[in-house]
Design an enzyme around this catalytic site. Structure first.
Site, mmCIF file in Angstrom:
data_model
loop_
_atom_site.group_PDB
_atom_site.id
_atom_site.type_symbol
_atom_site.label_atom_id
_atom_site.label_comp_id
_atom_site.label_asym_id
_atom_site.label_seq_id
_atom_site.Cartn_x
_atom_site.Cartn_y
_atom_site.Cartn_z
ATOM 1 N N GLY A 47 -34.770 -35.674 -20.297
ATOM 2 C CA GLY A 47 -34.955 -36.654 -21.349
ATOM 3 C C GLY A 47 -35.843 -36.151 -22.465
ATOM 4 C CB VAL B 251 -37.293 -31.948 -27.563
ATOM 5 C CG1 VAL B 251 -38.570 -31.159 -27.247
ATOM 6 C CG2 VAL B 251 -36.524 -31.287 -28.694
ATOM 7 C CG ASP B 252 -38.956 -28.161 -24.167
ATOM 8 O OD1 ASP B 252 -38.891 -27.799 -25.353
ATOM 9 O OD2 ASP B 252 -40.040 -28.376 -23.589
ATOM 10 C CB SER B 253 -33.880 -30.604 -20.589
ATOM 11 O OG SER B 253 -34.140 -31.942 -20.937
ATOM 12 C CG MET C 118 -34.327 -34.615 -9.557
ATOM 13 S SD MET C 118 -34.916 -32.941 -9.156
ATOM 14 C CE MET C 118 -36.320 -32.789 -10.263
ATOM 15 C CB CYS D 196 -42.025 -30.839 -7.896
ATOM 16 S SG CYS D 196 -40.578 -31.708 -8.565
ATOM 17 N N GLY E 290 -34.704 -26.632 -18.962
ATOM 18 C CA GLY E 290 -35.426 -26.387 -20.205
ATOM 19 C C GLY E 290 -36.750 -25.682 -20.019
ATOM 20 C CB CYS F 120 -43.505 -36.934 -12.477
ATOM 21 S SG CYS F 120 -42.330 -38.253 -12.104
#
Length: 354
Positions: A3, A5-7, A26, A95, A119, A192
């Site tokens: 979600g 910008v990198d990915s 995920m 993770c 990303g 996260c």
């Protein structure tokens, strides 16, 4: 895709090539499971952004819920370390190994000609004997090999990092020119499951009860009380009323439930000369450490890598001697080593020595 910008740009770059692409989001954590509210990670907003980007790029996408597996394989072990009082774990590293490049790969990659692209800012090079090597990204400020240091060689061989040779500023500009929905999205920071609107100690207090103990000086004088060893880490400032100089955490004693503090940010007790690491993992299982091997090491992602000597006393046990004493090194932290740009592996700090 996360979600961010990198990915989003990673997906765009691959969509411009001859790949048969599909996207996966995920989900690791649902704040409603812990509190009944949507405050925290806001995974639904992330998932909506992923879907918007995929619609723009013409890609199919799906959500895979790994929150239960994340709880069992990442959060519970970290919580156990925090509860023990002495260790400062790094869940993000575990993770990547256990979930993203572990269970997610198992769930999504069925054929030998399938890969998982992310990303991350990192690179992969292939050795003469056809083994993947994890290399630092071009953008040193964004390099994420620290967080990928426990990913297995087998998993790296099925990974693609499209952003490895780009600067973050390039990525932002690409997203802006392509008018991607995430082009102006702010950088996500922090763990996260904690989110960006909560203090870490407030989050952990939902799982760990207060356990009052003493904050003491080098002379053994009780200076104040604490409400849990897990609220402090080595090198952290400790607010103590009535002190003429700011105090810093030098060590934690779980047996006596005490925190030792010293005056000044550069007190000798805050530094260590060497560390012993357990659960050491070489990314390449075939790597054999040379005699008198010197490398670069980090014990925190945001620090600059420092020179060190590395010795492997037995499988999984490594001693690192810093070229110069290093400040604020805590048991439970992860130490990662590089040979120039080549990330070799990581381990968990078990002991620190002057």
């Amino acid at each position: 895709m996360s979600g961010g910008v990198d990915s989003s740009v990673a997906a765009m770059l691959l969509a411009q090539k001859d790949y048969d692409l599909s996207a996966v989001y995920m989900r690791n954590w649902d704040t409603r499971d812990e509190s009944g509210s949507d405050i925290g990670c806001q995974w639904e907003k992330d998932w909506e952004d992923v879907q918007q980007v995929c619609r723009r790029l013409g890609l199919p996408c799906e959500l895979i819920d790994l929150s239960t597996q994340y709880w069992v394989h990442v959060f519970e072990p970290a919580l156990k370390d925090w509860a023990g009082g002495r260790a400062t774990p790094n869940p993000d590293i575990w993770c990547n190994r256990e979930i993203k490049f572990g269970l997610l790969m198992q769930r999504t990659l069925w054929g030998s000609r399938q890969w998982l692209a992310t990303g991350h800012y990192a690179n992969i090079a292939w050795s003469q004997d056809n083994r993947p090597r994890l290399l630092r990204a071009r953008d040193r400020n964004k390099d994420q090999t620290f967080f990928l240091s426990s990913v297995s060689e087998a998993s790296l061989g099925r990974a693609i990092f499209p952003l490895g040779n780009l600067l973050k500023s390039d990525v932002r500009e690409m997203a802006r020119k392509a008018n991607l929905p995430t082009a102006r999205r702010e950088e996500s920071m922090g763990l996260c499951f904690v989110g960006e609107k909560r203090r870490f100690s407030d989050f952990l207090s939902q799982y760990l009860p207060p356990e009052q103990g003493d904050i003491i000086s080098l002379e053994g004088k009780v200076l104040a009380k604490h409400q849990g060893l897990w609220r402090y880490t080595i090198g952290q400032g400790a607010r103590i009323q009535g002190m003429h100089e700011r105090m810093f955490v030098a060590s934690k004693d779980p047996r006596n439930n005490q925190i030792l503090v010293v005056p000044g940010a550069n007190h000798p007790a805050l530094f260590c000369g060497s560390i012993t690491l357990h659960d050491w993992r070489w990314i390449s299982p075939e790597f054999h450490i040379p005699h008198n091997f010197h490398a670069s090491v980090k014990v925190r992602h945001l620090m600059s890598a420092v020179r060190c000597e590395v010795e492997e006393s037995s499988p999984g046990i490594v001693k690192i001697t810093f070229s110069h004493p290093e400040k604020a090194v805590a048991p439970g932290q992860v130490a990662v080593i590089w040979d120039h740009d080549w990330c070799l592996g990581c381990g968990t700090i078990a002991e620190t020595f002057p």
